[in-house]
Design a protein around this motif. Structure first.
Motif, PDB file in Angstrom:
ATOM      1  N   MET A 143      -3.974  -1.465 -19.241  1.00 32.68           N
ATOM      2  CA  MET A 143      -3.597  -2.322 -18.152  1.00 32.68           C
ATOM      3  C   MET A 143      -2.984  -1.476 -17.037  1.00 32.68           C
ATOM      4  O   MET A 143      -2.332  -0.481 -17.276  1.00 32.68           O
ATOM      5  N   ILE A 144      -3.182  -1.913 -15.802  1.00 29.54           N
ATOM      6  CA  ILE A 144      -2.694  -1.223 -14.612  1.00 29.54           C
ATOM      7  C   ILE A 144      -1.696  -2.130 -13.901  1.00 29.54           C
ATOM      8  O   ILE A 144      -1.922  -3.335 -13.767  1.00 29.54           O
ATOM      9  N   LEU A 145      -0.609  -1.534 -13.422  1.00 28.03           N
ATOM     10  CA  LEU A 145       0.382  -2.266 -12.654  1.00 28.03           C
ATOM     11  C   LEU A 145       0.271  -1.863 -11.189  1.00 28.03           C
ATOM     12  O   LEU A 145       0.413  -0.687 -10.850  1.00 28.03           O
ATOM     13  N   GLU A 146       0.002  -2.832 -10.344  1.00 23.49           N
ATOM     14  CA  GLU A 146       0.022  -2.637  -8.891  1.00 23.49           C
ATOM     15  C   GLU A 146       1.447  -2.913  -8.414  1.00 23.49           C
ATOM     16  O   GLU A 146       2.049  -3.925  -8.789  1.00 23.49           O
ATOM     17  N   VAL A 147       1.982  -2.026  -7.605  1.00 22.86           N
ATOM     18  CA  VAL A 147       3.339  -2.180  -7.092  1.00 22.86           C
ATOM     19  C   VAL A 147       3.311  -2.049  -5.569  1.00 22.86           C
ATOM     20  O   VAL A 147       2.746  -1.099  -5.033  1.00 22.86           O
ATOM     21  N   ALA A 148       3.931  -3.029  -4.896  1.00 24.16           N
ATOM     22  CA  ALA A 148       4.047  -2.970  -3.441  1.00 24.16           C
ATOM     23  C   ALA A 148       5.456  -3.389  -3.050  1.00 24.16           C
ATOM     24  O   ALA A 148       5.951  -4.417  -3.517  1.00 24.16           O
ATOM     25  N   ILE A 149       6.091  -2.581  -2.225  1.00 24.68           N
ATOM     26  CA  ILE A 149       7.379  -2.959  -1.654  1.00 24.68           C
ATOM     27  C   ILE A 149       7.082  -3.590  -0.310  1.00 24.68           C
ATOM     28  O   ILE A 149       6.422  -2.989   0.541  1.00 24.68           O
ATOM     29  N   LEU A 150       7.545  -4.822  -0.143  1.00 19.92           N
ATOM     30  CA  LEU A 150       7.231  -5.610   1.040  1.00 19.92           C
ATOM     31  C   LEU A 150       8.479  -5.802   1.896  1.00 19.92           C
ATOM     32  O   LEU A 150       9.492  -6.308   1.408  1.00 19.92           O
ATOM     33  N   TYR A 151       8.406  -5.424   3.144  1.00 21.27           N
ATOM     34  CA  TYR A 151       9.457  -5.704   4.115  1.00 21.27           C
ATOM     35  C   TYR A 151       8.937  -6.821   5.013  1.00 21.27           C
ATOM     36  O   TYR A 151       7.924  -6.663   5.688  1.00 21.27           O
TER      37      TYR A 151
ATOM     38  N   TYR B 132      11.155  -7.313  -0.620  1.00 24.45           N
ATOM     39  CA  TYR B 132      10.609  -7.874  -1.856  1.00 24.45           C
ATOM     40  C   TYR B 132       9.834  -6.783  -2.576  1.00 24.45           C
ATOM     41  O   TYR B 132       9.402  -5.804  -1.970  1.00 24.45           O
ATOM     42  N   ILE B 133       9.598  -7.018  -3.861  1.00 24.09           N
ATOM     43  CA  ILE B 133       8.678  -6.162  -4.612  1.00 24.09           C
ATOM     44  C   ILE B 133       7.644  -7.077  -5.263  1.00 24.09           C
ATOM     45  O   ILE B 133       7.976  -8.115  -5.825  1.00 24.09           O
ATOM     46  N   LEU B 134       6.388  -6.690  -5.107  1.00 22.00           N
ATOM     47  CA  LEU B 134       5.278  -7.414  -5.712  1.00 22.00           C
ATOM     48  C   LEU B 134       4.751  -6.573  -6.862  1.00 22.00           C
ATOM     49  O   LEU B 134       4.440  -5.390  -6.683  1.00 22.00           O
ATOM     50  N   LEU B 135       4.659  -7.186  -8.035  1.00 21.35           N
ATOM     51  CA  LEU B 135       4.133  -6.546  -9.232  1.00 21.35           C
ATOM     52  C   LEU B 135       2.937  -7.351  -9.716  1.00 21.35           C
ATOM     53  O   LEU B 135       3.057  -8.557  -9.965  1.00 21.35           O
TER      54      LEU B 135
ATOM     55  N   GLU C 199     -10.054  -1.024 -10.804  1.00 21.98           N
ATOM     56  CA  GLU C 199     -11.157  -1.559 -10.010  1.00 21.98           C
ATOM     57  C   GLU C 199     -11.074  -3.076  -9.836  1.00 21.98           C
ATOM     58  O   GLU C 199     -11.633  -3.624  -8.883  1.00 21.98           O
ATOM     59  N   ASP C 200     -10.402  -3.752 -10.773  1.00 26.41           N
ATOM     60  CA  ASP C 200     -10.219  -5.200 -10.620  1.00 26.41           C
ATOM     61  C   ASP C 200      -9.455  -5.501  -9.338  1.00 26.41           C
ATOM     62  O   ASP C 200      -9.698  -6.508  -8.676  1.00 26.41           O
ATOM     63  N   HIS C 201      -8.546  -4.602  -8.978  1.00 29.20           N
ATOM     64  CA  HIS C 201      -7.798  -4.770  -7.734  1.00 29.20           C
ATOM     65  C   HIS C 201      -8.536  -4.158  -6.547  1.00 29.20           C
ATOM     66  O   HIS C 201      -8.785  -4.822  -5.540  1.00 29.20           O
ATOM     67  N   THR C 202      -8.879  -2.875  -6.661  1.00 25.45           N
ATOM     68  CA  THR C 202      -9.403  -2.140  -5.513  1.00 25.45           C
ATOM     69  C   THR C 202     -10.791  -2.601  -5.083  1.00 25.45           C
ATOM     70  O   THR C 202     -11.139  -2.483  -3.905  1.00 25.45           O
ATOM     71  N   ILE C 203     -11.579  -3.116  -6.009  1.00 22.39           N
ATOM     72  CA  ILE C 203     -12.920  -3.608  -5.679  1.00 22.39           C
ATOM     73  C   ILE C 203     -12.983  -5.127  -5.845  1.00 22.39           C
ATOM     74  O   ILE C 203     -13.297  -5.853  -4.903  1.00 22.39           O
ATOM     75  N   GLY C 204     -12.672  -5.607  -7.045  1.00 18.03           N
ATOM     76  CA  GLY C 204     -12.795  -7.033  -7.339  1.00 18.03           C
ATOM     77  C   GLY C 204     -12.011  -7.924  -6.392  1.00 18.03           C
ATOM     78  O   GLY C 204     -12.528  -8.931  -5.902  1.00 18.03           O
ATOM     79  N   PHE C 205     -10.767  -7.571  -6.126  1.00 23.35           N
ATOM     80  CA  PHE C 205      -9.943  -8.379  -5.226  1.00 23.35           C
ATOM     81  C   PHE C 205     -10.133  -7.979  -3.771  1.00 23.35           C
ATOM     82  O   PHE C 205     -10.410  -8.818  -2.919  1.00 23.35           O
ATOM     83  N   ARG C 206     -10.014  -6.702  -3.488  1.00 19.94           N
ATOM     84  CA  ARG C 206     -10.034  -6.252  -2.087  1.00 19.94           C
ATOM     85  C   ARG C 206     -11.372  -6.493  -1.388  1.00 19.94           C
ATOM     86  O   ARG C 206     -11.421  -6.527  -0.168  1.00 19.94           O
TER      87      ARG C 206
ATOM     88  N   VAL D 228       2.911  -0.023   1.441  1.00 21.79           N
ATOM     89  CA  VAL D 228       2.142   0.941   0.665  1.00 21.79           C
ATOM     90  C   VAL D 228       1.947   0.330  -0.717  1.00 21.79           C
ATOM     91  O   VAL D 228       2.901  -0.177  -1.315  1.00 21.79           O
ATOM     92  N   VAL D 229       0.732   0.361  -1.208  1.00 22.85           N
ATOM     93  CA  VAL D 229       0.414  -0.197  -2.524  1.00 22.85           C
ATOM     94  C   VAL D 229       0.033   0.956  -3.442  1.00 22.85           C
ATOM     95  O   VAL D 229      -0.799   1.788  -3.081  1.00 22.85           O
ATOM     96  N   GLU D 230       0.662   0.995  -4.619  1.00 21.51           N
ATOM     97  CA  GLU D 230       0.370   2.053  -5.591  1.00 21.51           C
ATOM     98  C   GLU D 230       0.073   1.414  -6.942  1.00 21.51           C
ATOM     99  O   GLU D 230       0.452   0.272  -7.194  1.00 21.51           O
ATOM    100  N   HIS D 231      -0.597   2.181  -7.794  1.00 19.96           N
ATOM    101  CA  HIS D 231      -0.995   1.715  -9.117  1.00 19.96           C
ATOM    102  C   HIS D 231      -0.398   2.620 -10.184  1.00 19.96           C
ATOM    103  O   HIS D 231      -0.374   3.838 -10.019  1.00 19.96           O
TER     104      HIS D 231
END
Length: 101
Positions: free
Chosen positions: A1-9, A50-53, A60-67, A88-91
């Motif tokens: 499993m992969i965790l996508e992390v984004a800090i949102l201002y 905020y932080i989005l997890l 690829e489910d995120h980078t291709i499937g969703f995006r 910035v979004v990191e995995h």
């Protein structure tokens, strides 16, 4: 499993509107194959941070499937105008996990 992390201002003063629209946007992301779950957390010390997890089966489910989906276009319409600066979004992959039972 992969965790996508984004800090949102979020633009100051728009936090409640963002939270409301994020609830709607969650319906779009959760419909994607490979989506496992997500949480949005608000910073205690800085009210517009905020932080989005998001858990994905594979990156690829995120980078291709969703995006590359129609759902992402709806997500963008709902949320992208709130960000300042754009996040910035990191995995991440799990190396070690320890939880209290």
């Amino acid at each position: 499993m992969i965790l996508e992390v984004a800090i949102l201002y979020i633009k100051k003063g728009e936090e409640l509107l963002f939270e409301k629209d994020f609830e709607i946007a969650g319906q779009h992301i959760s419909s994607i194959n490979g989506y496992v779950g997500h949480s949005l957390r608000k910073c205690i010390e800085q009210e517009n941070k905020y932080i989005l997890l998001v858990d994905w089966g594979k990156i690829e489910d995120h980078t291709i499937g969703f995006r590359e989906s129609e759902q992402y276009l709806e997500w963008k319409k709902l949320l992208h105008h709130y960000y300042d600066p754009f996040p910035v979004v990191e995995h991440f992959e799990t190396i070690l996990e320890n939880k209290k039972q």
